[in-house]
Design an enzyme around this catalytic site. Structure first.
Site, PDB file in Angstrom:
ATOM      1  N   SER A 145       0.827  -1.206   0.000  1.00  0.00           N
ATOM      2  CA  SER A 145       0.000   0.000   0.000  1.00  0.00           C
ATOM      3  C   SER A 145       0.863   1.259   0.000  1.00  0.00           C
ATOM      4  CB  SER A 145      -0.922  -0.001   1.223  1.00  0.00           C
ATOM      5  OG  SER A 145      -1.780   1.115   1.213  1.00  0.00           O
ATOM      6  N   ALA A 146       1.961   1.231   0.769  1.00  0.00           N
ATOM      7  CA  ALA A 146       2.864   2.387   0.832  1.00  0.00           C
ATOM      8  C   ALA A 146       3.497   2.652  -0.526  1.00  0.00           C
ATOM      9  CB  ALA A 146       3.945   2.143   1.881  1.00  0.00           C
ATOM     10  N   TRP A 196       2.381   1.731  -3.422  1.00  0.00           N
ATOM     11  CA  TRP A 196       1.321   2.174  -4.345  1.00  0.00           C
ATOM     12  C   TRP A 196       1.094   3.681  -4.218  1.00  0.00           C
ATOM     13  CZ3 TRP A 196      -3.964   3.663  -3.128  1.00  0.00           C
ATOM     14  CH2 TRP A 196      -4.780   3.789  -4.249  1.00  0.00           C
ATOM     15  N   HIS A 197       1.138   4.210  -2.995  1.00  0.00           N
ATOM     16  CA  HIS A 197       0.932   5.640  -2.782  1.00  0.00           C
ATOM     17  C   HIS A 197       2.108   6.470  -3.291  1.00  0.00           C
ATOM     18  CE1 HIS A 197      -2.330   4.414  -0.036  1.00  0.00           C
ATOM     19  NE2 HIS A 197      -2.772   5.646  -0.194  1.00  0.00           N
ATOM     20  N   GLY A 198       3.317   5.949  -3.182  1.00  0.00           N
ATOM     21  CA  GLY A 198       4.490   6.703  -3.619  1.00  0.00           C
ATOM     22  C   GLY A 198       5.699   6.325  -2.786  1.00  0.00           C
TER      23      GLY A 198
END
Length: 464
Positions: A354-355, A357-359
């Site tokens: 998830s991290a 994916w965010h950047g």
């Protein structure tokens, strides 16, 4: 026209690119509504793809659609040529391209400075492309190897190009989600399943649910615009902040996180209204009498559920709901072998995905590692709460309150990293409150290993 845009942008305190994006984003509401009257599946696919392309061009420029074409092409080619492995191929290539764009554009810095680019839409598109490929991969697996969600979403037949483009670019969810499944999209366009009018009568009216979402969006934006000047993020590195006492600094962290969330509530409420008006947001009927329509597929956040969560474990169920569901189905659930229970490793790896994916900002990485610790610590409190004997309601209520207070403290401490992004500002804000939101979960996890609640005694029936 340029001067009008500049004056309008200045009046609401945003840059011209952000205003252009907001106007196109709000335009998804009437554009999505018109999908209801487009006749036939093929026409719906063409309209969905074309509207997404046009609004992307108006929001981000021509290059945005070229960026979207890359993961879409890679995903479709992998399904066409390598079905047995198309899921993992698309996952690696899709995330690889997204990471490359994150590194090139460094969008977080642009967002903080009032700019915007297509990376946010690319993030949503990447999840759609990956889930489509994995579900096509699942279509050749044995029934007994699949979980219920896999059985529901698997694809036996390769979607046509026009179906695929319509699914990927449909404007209601293209900019900021919510993510939905290809199987649901196809059923909706073909009026199958719950969208079949003959099953439970005519399709429900979307207007009540859409108006509620729009009123929520207006309230959220109004509150955000009121709060944001009072709690600037630059305060964390100013001498004034360091002069405050511990409790005032902690309170400021809470208000910074609280303020930032209303921006996301606004964005997701607009998306919810768009998806509801298109009809795709419909998710079935309640069991009540008379039955009422549900619109869960369009819902990406439960505002009260986030702000009053009794446990950190509840947060993925009420915040960015559809992405959390995607992570649960396509990462977390697939890291656990059949018959085994998930542990902290699976949780940490899911949060790391998830991290990324965010950047690739340190603040994102730190926040999602923090969130894994936060959830693990909350589970310890919950286990203790469940072990309180019956009749001790006061003690149980105290444990419930402690879990709520723990969640509020650690969530708002952690989310500063998500907001400020840089390593220096993140560590400065955490250090200003003695890393309490990091130390507390770790202490709870260690105590959970030492102080294990007693298992309930199983009653053994005597044979007569």
């Amino acid at each position: 026209m340029g001067l009008e845009m500049e004056s309008m942008a200045a009046s609401i305190g945003v840059s011209v690119p952000v205003l252009r994006f907001l106007l196109c984003y709000i335009a998804t509401i009437p554009v999505s509504f018109l999908l209801r009257v487009v006749p036939g599946p093929q026409a719906k696919h063409i309209y969905a793809a074309a509207s997404g392309v046009i609004l992307s061009y108006l929001s981000f420029g021509f290059s945005s659609n070229l960026h979207f074409l890359v993961p879409m092409s890679l995903g479709y080619a992998s399904m066409l040529l390598f079905r047995k492995h198309c899921g993992i191929i698309t996952f690696v290539l899709g995330f690889g391209y997204l990471i490359g764009c994150h590194m090139y554009y460094m969008s977080g810095d642009a967002w903080k400075e009032g700019g915007i680019d297509a990376t946010g839409a690319l993030m949503v598109l990447t999840l759609k492309v990956i889930s489509c490929a994995i579900n096509y991969n699942d279509g050749i697996l044995k029934e007994e190897e699949l979980r219920e969600s896999q059985k529901k979403n698997r694809l036996f037949k390769l979607p046509s190009l026009i179906e695929y483009f319509g699914y990927c670019l449909s404007c209601g969810s293209h900019f900021a989600g919510p993510v939905y499944e290809m199987r649901d999209y196809l059923d909706w366009t073909e009026s199958k399943g719950i969208w079949n009018p003959s099953e439970k009568g005519p399709s429900p009216s979307p207007f009540g649910a859409a108006v509620r979402a729009l009123l929520q969006a207006a309230f959220c934006m109004g509150l955000y615009l009121y709060l944001v000047p009072q709690f600037p993020l630059k305060r964390f590195t100013e001498p004034l902040y360091q002069e405050w006492g511990f409790w005032k600094r902690l309170s400021y962290q809470y208000m910074s996180g609280f303020t930032a969330r209303w921006k996301y509530y606004f964005i997701w409420s607009i998306s919810e209204a768009s998806i509801i008006l298109s009809g795709l947001g419909f998710s079935g009927w309640t069991e009540s009498s008379p039955p009422k329509p549900k619109w869960d597929r369009a819902k990406n956040v439960d505002v009260l559920g986030v702000e009053f969560a009794k446990s950190s474990v509840q947060l993925p169920l009420v915040w960015n709901i559809q992405v959390s569901t995607w992570l649960r189905h396509y990462v977390y659930g697939r890291l656990v072998k059949p018959g085994k229970k998930a542990g902290f490793f699976q949780l940490l790896l899911t949060q790391t995905v998830s991290a990324v994916w965010h950047g690739l900002y340190p603040g994102y990485i730190i926040f999602f590692v923090q969130s894994a610790l936060m959830i693990a610590g909350s589970r310890v409190i919950y286990r203790w709460q469940q072990s309180v004997p019956k009749g001790m309601d006061v003690a149980k209520n105290i444990m419930v309150f402690l879990n709520f207070a723990y969640t509020v403290l650690v969530l708002n401490y952690s989310c500063v990293g998500f907001i400020v992004l840089s390593l220096h500002e993140t560590l400065a804000s955490y250090g200003s409150v003695y890393y309490i939101g990091t130390v507390l979960p770790i202490v709870l996890i260690l105590l959970g290993i030492i102080i294990k609640p007693a298992r309930p005694i199983k009653k053994v029936r005597k044979e007569e």
